[in-house]
Design an enzyme around this catalytic site. Sequence first.
Site, PDB file in Angstrom:
ATOM      1  N   HIS A  40      -4.465  -2.654  21.799  1.00 51.73           N
ATOM      2  CA  HIS A  40      -3.542  -3.605  22.406  1.00 51.73           C
ATOM      3  C   HIS A  40      -3.869  -5.004  21.898  1.00 51.73           C
ATOM      4  O   HIS A  40      -4.988  -5.480  22.020  1.00 51.73           O
ATOM      5  CB  HIS A  40      -3.636  -3.551  23.930  1.00 51.73           C
ATOM      6  N   GLU A  56      -5.766  -8.014  23.825  1.00 53.52           N
ATOM      7  CA  GLU A  56      -7.070  -7.778  24.440  1.00 53.52           C
ATOM      8  C   GLU A  56      -8.183  -8.222  23.496  1.00 53.52           C
ATOM      9  O   GLU A  56      -8.955  -7.411  22.990  1.00 53.52           O
ATOM     10  CB  GLU A  56      -7.153  -6.306  24.866  1.00 53.52           C
ATOM     11  N   ARG A  70       1.417  -7.227  23.392  1.00 56.87           N
ATOM     12  CA  ARG A  70       0.583  -6.041  23.649  1.00 56.87           C
ATOM     13  C   ARG A  70       0.786  -4.938  22.602  1.00 56.87           C
ATOM     14  O   ARG A  70      -0.174  -4.269  22.198  1.00 56.87           O
ATOM     15  CB  ARG A  70       0.923  -5.513  25.046  1.00 56.87           C
ATOM     16  N   HIS A  96     -10.851  -1.666  25.513  1.00 56.89           N
ATOM     17  CA  HIS A  96      -9.694  -2.450  25.957  1.00 56.89           C
ATOM     18  C   HIS A  96     -10.154  -3.545  26.910  1.00 56.89           C
ATOM     19  O   HIS A  96     -11.318  -3.645  27.250  1.00 56.89           O
ATOM     20  CB  HIS A  96      -8.718  -1.544  26.725  1.00 56.89           C
ATOM     21  N   GLU A 140     -12.527  -0.623  29.912  1.00 57.69           N
ATOM     22  CA  GLU A 140     -11.749  -1.828  30.192  1.00 57.69           C
ATOM     23  C   GLU A 140     -12.781  -2.913  30.502  1.00 57.69           C
ATOM     24  O   GLU A 140     -13.470  -2.856  31.520  1.00 57.69           O
ATOM     25  CB  GLU A 140     -10.810  -1.615  31.390  1.00 57.69           C
TER      26      GLU A 140
END
Lengths: 276, 380
Positions: free
Chosen positions: B104, B107, B164, B235, B309
């Site tokens: 993405h 990020e 994104r 991410h 994440e």
Amino acid sequence: MFYLCLKPLLSRDKPTRDKSSTLLTPEGQSPSGQEVIVQEKTEENVMATGELNINHYPARRAAQVVQHYLNTRYGSPYRLLQLHKVHRGNAEDVADSGRKYELEISVQELNGNTTDKCSAEILFPRGEQQRSPQVQASCEEPLKINTKAQEEALYQQYKMNSGLLSAQHLPDSYGHIEPDMKPFWHLSIVAASFVMLNESSENTLYNMAQVANITQLATENDQLKFDSHILLHEMVSQEIIHWKLLFTWSPPDGVKVLQMEQLPHRHEGEKPLNTN
Amino acid sequence: MEKETLTFWILGWFLLILSGVLETSNSSLVESLESTQGYDYSKYHSMDEIYRWMEDVKQGNPELVSSAVYGHTYEERNITLLKLGLENPEGREKKVIWVDCGIHAREWIAPAFCQWFVKEIVNSYKTNKKLEQMLQNLDIYVTPVINVDGYIFTWANDSTRLWRKSRSTPPPGSSCYGVDLNRNFNANWGTVGVSFDSCANTYCGKSPGSEPEAQAVMDFVGKMVNQTLCFLTIHSAGQLILLPYGHPEISAPNYDELVSVGEAAAAKMKKVHGMGYTVGTSPQILYPNSGSSRDWARLIGIPFSYTFELRDKGEFSHLLPEEQIQPACEEAYAGALSIITYVHEKTFNSGTLPNASVFGVAIMIWSSVMAVSLTTGVMV
């Protein structure tokens, strides 16, 4: 051929027993060869009821709503509350009304080392119209850190109409905010919290992503007045949603939002977003 | 008296040799540092800088690092990885660890982490025996940026920062660019947590693997699937460690082990700077989704597959300040290494406890100290 090799591997990962699920092959087709019906699995179908797992998303999303509510009530250029932890949660259906959550959470103040305990009740209404959640919350010490002096100083500095504030991109692409712009970033988060509170449901998780633009307008009725363009990030859809906010602030009165308007995001001719 | 003096001299001589050995290993440490020295790992870097950095790291550390272009983006840019590994002294087949960042575009902390990860390994493998052993058994493939087109787009101007998706051209009848690459993988594609609207940020594309970036990963990793032990996809944001699957009704066969290894990693991460990372499947702790790279990896048989994440929890979200790059990467490194070490031990040292080597060294040190103290008559 590659996929044929994968099939035996796939069958090892068994779906849990559920009559509505379809065994899904790598091609995304049901074994009968027909295309899988895209299940419009609205999250209400699988919403937990009763005691909630504090690590799972239903409690987290409801707690975020409480954070927005608390910031509309207590937020200022020097005070913001952030969800720290969910300690306990309970959800139940309320006939003809919607779903009610009861939460025990702790929140942390900006620049604070300690956390504060809060109890909250959130009602997510159900019905034909999308209505905002209703929140009741009380915290033990919501105004622990004394910010009066700083707020008063900022207010006096910007009350004089010469040199009206104007700033863009808070934070910038590198996550940077000039120190003397930070209070306005916080102020924008408070104003944004009104929108985020209004727009929240069990299927959303909002944060303010960025202040695209904030412009000070002439002081009115002893309130500092601002016109702003803010970007919200909605986690579940991963969309960036643009809002224009006209709001006022003063130390005694806090933040009041006069006008809020969702902007269609016209980027390279993209279709405008549907409003909620 | 005489015996004690002799022992004393032997000990002194031993220490002299030891310091000499340390000095020489220090100078080679300086050499590898030089190749990465001018590069600021606590700043965000443009794609040009990242491409150049990959070249520099490869040339500065030829015994450890090689590179490969394994695909091309929609706009025909190279998708490049660095392969970190040492020769196996017994000529045994290497196993594979996969780490990818930047699926993405917005990020930014993720590509920053992949660069940090490489730097850490380059700078420590010569003085870290365990790491050296792991690199003799494992090849670690690191892709700093998968969605190169998207990443470059986020650098174009202030209004593109929060892009994104990829940058594929709009499908017929639409004016919206890009596909959510992490919904395009061939893993229960198009079933849940996606949109079929090309203007949406979770648009899954027109078919599984329709996007060249996703297909490149599937082709390349697909060829090595039998040797691949672990697949980590990085991410932001949210501070989560996600295990397969994104579909709420499918469980991985090794779910329990995935949870315990994930929890161990989260515990290691918390020790670094006190940040909490929540472990669970996406439908439990985030939202249901399909077509993710993590799910694809687990589905084809890679036993350990996780989405990291990274920071933060909403204050800055994707616009993580540069002063947080170092702490975020330090904790992420601890987490990634925890998982990599586990899979290594499970594969190569099964039957011994993961902490056995530490325990063994401790015993050795203790017995040496005891031996010295006994011969010199010094009380310990």
